[in-house]
Write an enzyme that holds these catalytic residues in place. Sequence first.
Site, PDB file in Angstrom:
ATOM      1  N   LYS A   1      10.005 -31.548  14.322  1.00  0.00           N
ATOM      2  CA  LYS A   1       8.600 -31.077  13.867  1.00  0.00           C
ATOM      3  C   LYS A   1       8.521 -30.851  12.244  1.00  0.00           C
ATOM      4  O   LYS A   1       7.727 -31.206  11.772  1.00  0.00           O
ATOM      5  CB  LYS A   1       8.283 -29.634  14.301  1.00  0.00           C
TER       6      LYS A   1
ATOM      7  N   LYS B   1       5.382 -39.176  25.980  1.00  0.00           N
ATOM      8  CA  LYS B   1       4.861 -38.104  26.849  1.00  0.00           C
ATOM      9  C   LYS B   1       3.366 -37.856  26.571  1.00  0.00           C
ATOM     10  O   LYS B   1       2.997 -38.380  25.376  1.00  0.00           O
ATOM     11  CB  LYS B   1       5.655 -36.795  26.536  1.00  0.00           C
TER      12      LYS B   1
ATOM     13  N   LYS C   1      -1.731 -33.830  23.724  1.00  0.00           N
ATOM     14  CA  LYS C   1      -3.173 -33.766  23.065  1.00  0.00           C
ATOM     15  C   LYS C   1      -3.169 -34.208  21.559  1.00  0.00           C
ATOM     16  O   LYS C   1      -4.198 -34.108  21.094  1.00  0.00           O
ATOM     17  CB  LYS C   1      -3.459 -32.251  23.271  1.00  0.00           C
TER      18      LYS C   1
END
Length: 335
Positions: free
Chosen positions: A119, A201, A204
């Site tokens: 991240k 994967k 969204k």
Amino acid sequence: MENITETQKKKVLSCIQPSGMLTLGNYLGALKNWINMQEEFDCTYAVADLHAITVRQEPAKLRAQIYSTYALLLALGLDPEKNTMFIQSHVPEHACLSWLLSCYTQFGEMSRMTQFKDKSARHADNINVGLFSYPTLMAADILLYKPDFVPVGADQKQHLEIARDIAVRFNNLYGDVFTVPEPYIAKVGARVMSLADPTKKMSKSDDNLNSYVAILDSKDDIIRKFKRAVTDSLGCLRLSEEQPGISNLIGIYSAVTGKTAAEVEKEFEGKGYGDFKLAVGEAVADELAPIKANYDKIIADKGELERLYREGSEKAERVARKTYFKAMKKVGFVL
Ligand code: TRP
């Protein structure tokens, strides 16, 4: 009034972040199991809104997503009478215990978290301290409720591991304060991959809107997205590493229908990819349609929604407060 069978049930805790639209991946990978678990376990489920601000959020959007995520949990059929269902920020003990736990967590062990490394690489302009210490908040979410099991996917395993380490360390210093939870591996569960790139994967936050199916997508959109799903030119319907696209679709179809991969292969033997994609799209749309219908009703009644999440938070806080004060007392605070 709790009856005896209720209190004897094993406890489960899980949380979901209110970041954006929840997808078919969230549904088949996690939420479907939440529904199954509510029969067998005493479950606590939270919308982890405090976690969402480790990346910058637009206030109006965040607020809408918190409402929407809570409403979606209800729409799935999770029963607020049977389970404890609440919004994390409404129970201040989460943030408070997180501070306490952060003083029992080493900088070095936190630095090993792979999600932080990923991240911070993706949000290089905002590597905030919250993003770094996020696992102590997740540890607090868990340890406050003394669950026996925490269902987690592969990406959260390391965070559950550190929560367990912190609990053991704290208990070794102060006695039996926290329950050390076990990871719960669901009987059914699917790792749903992107429809546009089946080696990734389903997410969204993908820029390609055709790569994921949202739980609240319309039937037309769902079918269109499956029709466009990336497959291969082998023309053979089999679960195999060389065919990630087809394997993903087989996985989705079996998760929705309950059929095994072998049964699915047999059902579509001799048929083209087009027929199969349409069947997967229809099966998914049929499964999600009642959820969407429920959701539309629930989100339209803000008053009732508010009543339910307030009640949920009160129920949660009664449990959280006890654990929090016990930990505070052990450390030496004046209560
Ligand atoms: N960190 C989890 C995620 O991003 C969500 C989460 C927050 C969670 N607190 C939790 C999951 C406690 C399980 C238990 O998916």
